[in-house]
Design a protein around this motif. Structure first.
Motif, short mmCIF file in Angstrom:
data_model
loop_
_atom_site.label_atom_id
_atom_site.label_comp_id
_atom_site.label_asym_id
_atom_site.label_seq_id
_atom_site.Cartn_x
_atom_site.Cartn_y
_atom_site.Cartn_z
N GLU A 186 0.83 -1.20 0.00
CA GLU A 186 0.00 0.00 0.00
C GLU A 186 0.87 1.26 0.00
OE1 GLU A 186 -3.27 0.26 2.75
OE2 GLU A 186 -3.33 -1.92 2.96
N GLU B 51 -10.27 -4.88 -0.94
CA GLU B 51 -9.22 -3.91 -0.63
C GLU B 51 -9.83 -2.53 -0.44
OE1 GLU B 51 -6.12 -4.27 0.06
OE2 GLU B 51 -5.67 -6.30 -0.61
N SER C 99 -7.58 -2.17 2.97
CA SER C 99 -6.57 -1.13 2.84
C SER C 99 -6.86 0.06 3.76
CB SER C 99 -6.49 -0.65 1.40
OG SER C 99 -6.08 -1.69 0.55
N SER D 83 -4.38 5.21 1.74
CA SER D 83 -3.68 4.57 0.62
C SER D 83 -4.41 4.83 -0.69
CB SER D 83 -3.59 3.05 0.83
OG SER D 83 -2.66 2.73 1.84
#
Length: 469
Positions: free
Chosen positions: A204, A249, A254, A258
């Motif tokens: 990331e 994600e 995440s 990011s």
């Protein structure tokens, strides 16, 4: 009722750097930024140009690396890993990086993802005389590289990558080279950056921000990058077949700061919340998000509906991990330790509780109960992703349909089980419109856990039995 099991857990995180005099320190800080992706183990390997130096252990990064241990890892190149156990389970032997030494050279590997044909490949390797020292699917790649017959390591890696199937982001370190590879579908996130004259790679981009590196670009699906004293060169080990980045994600895994495949995670979650409001609005007094991954979607829901966003739940950030096997009563108490309702905000109110996903439903039920015990008049649960009805074979710990509440009950039955006044999910189309920006070929996502449409073969007869549907 569903069996009580582990909930949805993050992927692993990988980091690599080449050409920096403080490679170990930069990797240590990079792994700190990626700690949310794995809390069960961590490790760093460095190279001084002649030898690989390893330190790893179980636990959080600051537990594994005590004072002085990072400085003992000398060299100007390094790779690091934070681990959540998927294929192969826990145990020190499976903590990465994995290091393999031979008379001529050594090699260290870090892997984020899961190989769906690892079980079959292990059987073939064992039949050919290989002795595997771990239960991790990552070790399979090292054996395939060594058995390829190619004297050139780059060609050996390409041949090995051509034999494995599934999701993978690899960093491979030798005494004088760093190799970086992403699976042909790009199921895992992986970015390339620069820190002065050094090259950096990480799962990331938040890791780049922490160490002061600048983002260069995404590692492309099917791409093999080689970094050495002569610089960086790129080649392909697979033809372009269209990206299918894991949509979870954006939904959950995440960090919000990011950027994944060119899209900011916080911004995408806000769009999901706004789309959810369009699809499933309800009359209410306040909107609140379950900390932390659902807050962005809750803000988006609030902005779209005009219902005020409030902090209705507070997360206790100082609750450590527990190593006991608690009773059901203690499990309920554990939720109260981690999350506390703000009574002065929710009491007497109709509350929209936005969460990112429902796996088993047990956590949702406990949070709804907390809000109602704090005096909430109504609790309307809104989920910023579609129902998870299929297992994931690519590195998330949902391996059978029996673990998934949405695969076994209707939305109304789920609403009854969690005790909510209403329950609604974001549609698959709504999710895709929130995260697929531009060309489907380069920005497409994997929604297999929602749709059952897997982007790769699954090999149901040869996959590790624990991952069968």
């Amino acid at each position: 009722m569903l069996t009580e099991i582990k909930g949805l857990n993050e992927e692993c995180g990988v980091f690599g750097i080449f050409g920096h005099k403080k490679a170990a320190e930069m990797t240590y800080y990079g792994l700190h930024a990626l700690q949310h992706r794995g809390q069960e183990g961590a490790g760093i390997v460095t190279s001084d140009g002649e030898e690989l130096h390893l330190h790893k252990g179980t636990g959080l990064i600051n537990e594994v690396f005590e004072e002085g241990q990072v400085k003992g890892l000398v060299g100007s190149s390094a790779i690091g890993h934070v681990r959540y156990a998927t294929q192969g389970g826990g145990g020190f032997e499976n903590v990465q990086p994995l290091v393999f030494r031979s008379q001529k050279s050594s090699m260290a590997l870090c892997h984020n993802g899961n190989l769906v044909n690892a079980f079959a490949l292990k059987s073939q390797l064992e039949a050919q005389g290989s002795i595997l020292s771990t239960t991790s699917d990552t070790e399979v790649v090292a054996h395939l590289i060594k058995r390829s017959g190619h004297l050139d390591l780059e060609e050996a890696i390409k041949q090995a990558l051509g034999m494995i199937k599934g999701a993978y982001a690899f960093t491979i370190l030798t005494e004088d080279q760093l190799f970086v590879a992403l699976d042909p579908r790009g199921l895992r996130p992986l970015s390339l950056g620069r820190l002065g004259d050094a090259y950096v790679v990480a799962s990331e981009t938040c890791a780049f921000d922490l160490i002061g590196a600048t983002y260069e670009r995404e590692v492309k699906p099917g791409e093999l990058i080689v970094i050495d004293k002569d610089g960086l060169r790129s080649s392909r080990f697979s033809s372009e077949i269209g990206r299918k980045l894991c949509s979870m994600e954006y939904v959950y895994f995440s960090r919000p700061d990011s950027n994944i495949n060119g899209l900011n995670v916080h911004a995408s979650r806000k769009v999901m919340g706004k789309q959810l409001a369009k699809e499933a609005n309800v009359e209410a007094d306040i909107v609140t998000g379950v900390p932390d991954s659902s807050i962005s979607a809750a803000i988006g829901y609030s902005e779209a509906t005009g219902i005020p966003y409030e902090i209705g739940l507070v997360k206790n950030r100082y609750v450590g991990r527990t190593f006991i096997q608690p009773s059901q009563e203690l499990r309920e108490q554990g939720v109260k330790m981690k999350l506390s309702p703000v009574r002065g905000i929710v009491e007497g109110k109709r509350v929209v509780m936005v969460d990112d996903s429902i796996v088993r439903g047990t956590t949702s039920r406990r949070i709804v109960t907390l809000l109602k015990e704090a005096g909430a008049k109504e609790v309307h649960v809104r989920i910023a992703s579609p129902p998870i009805v299929n297992p994931c074979y690519y590195g998330i710990d949902t391996s059978t349909k029996g673990e998934l509440i949405a695969a076994n009950y209707s939305v109304e039955e789920m609403r009854e089980q969690i005790g909510a006044d209403s329950l609604a999910f974001l549609s698959v189309e709504g999710l895709e419109s929130s995260v697929v920006q531009g060309d489907e070929q380069t920005h497409g996502v994997c929604n297999a856990c929602f749709t059952g449409k897997y982007p790769t073969e699954i090999y149901p007869d040869t996959v590790n039995p624990v991952y069968k549907a």
